[in-house]
Design an enzyme around this catalytic site. Sequence first.
Site, PDB file in Angstrom:
ATOM      1  N   HIS A 108       0.862  -1.182   0.000  1.00 26.84           N
ATOM      2  CA  HIS A 108       0.000   0.000   0.000  1.00 26.84           C
ATOM      3  C   HIS A 108       0.899   1.234   0.000  1.00 26.84           C
ATOM      4  O   HIS A 108       1.887   1.281   0.739  1.00 26.84           O
ATOM      5  CB  HIS A 108      -0.901  -0.010   1.239  1.00 26.84           C
ATOM      6  CG  HIS A 108      -1.856   1.143   1.295  1.00 26.84           C
ATOM      7  ND1 HIS A 108      -3.040   1.151   0.597  1.00 26.84           N
ATOM      8  CD2 HIS A 108      -1.787   2.339   1.949  1.00 26.84           C
ATOM      9  CE1 HIS A 108      -3.667   2.287   0.824  1.00 26.84           C
ATOM     10  NE2 HIS A 108      -2.931   3.028   1.638  1.00 26.84           N
ATOM     11  N   ASP A 149      -6.956  -2.910   4.129  1.00 24.22           N
ATOM     12  CA  ASP A 149      -5.694  -2.336   4.601  1.00 24.22           C
ATOM     13  C   ASP A 149      -5.517  -2.452   6.121  1.00 24.22           C
ATOM     14  O   ASP A 149      -4.832  -1.639   6.737  1.00 24.22           O
ATOM     15  CB  ASP A 149      -5.574  -0.852   4.191  1.00 24.22           C
ATOM     16  CG  ASP A 149      -5.553  -0.658   2.683  1.00 24.22           C
ATOM     17  OD1 ASP A 149      -5.057  -1.546   1.976  1.00 24.22           O
ATOM     18  OD2 ASP A 149      -6.048   0.386   2.215  1.00 24.22           O
TER      19      ASP A 149
END
Length: 200
Positions: A108, A149
């Site tokens: 990410h 996430d």
Amino acid sequence: MKLAFLASHGGSAARQIASACASGALVGVPVALASNNSRSPALLWAQESGLKWAHLSSARIPDPDVLDATILEFLVDSGADTLVLSGYMRELGPRVLGHFAGRVVNVHPSLLPRHGGRGMYGDRVHGAVLAAGDPESGATVHLVTQGIDEGPILAQSRVPVLPGDTLETLKARVQATEGDLMLQALRTLQESSTPQPAQR
């Protein structure tokens, strides 16, 4: 490690990992790649590299449960034991997540938990970092769980946000760290799952 990849576009992480396996920098074997994008350059690369490959998308398989089961069948048939998301722009289903629990990794483009969650990907993340006035950014490799996430962090890189940075300059600086970071995280994951010799 028998590595499979899911990619939506170029699959740059998959390519770098495959190169690392070929050079001995990572002990692993790339075995498969699937994409939700029939025009993905990653699919062509997978074909040319001799990997098992497939185009598996909601356009072809509209039922999400069936798509989840189909992706899992493809991955299991490839013999993969570790799954790498290489710019994959879709959520994984519960079957895939369950089968590969603790063995799915994603990168990410921010320092999670900042600037993560649903809708935060790509340029949106870098834009959010700049809008927030953060003094630094970076990349995070984490295990993928059902929460977006939210999985455990394996590795992070940090880069400064410089005066005058644009989305493009910040993005380039973060992306330059992602390949080595992913290799570091995979080595960590490999070491944590390797049986240790018995103590005498």
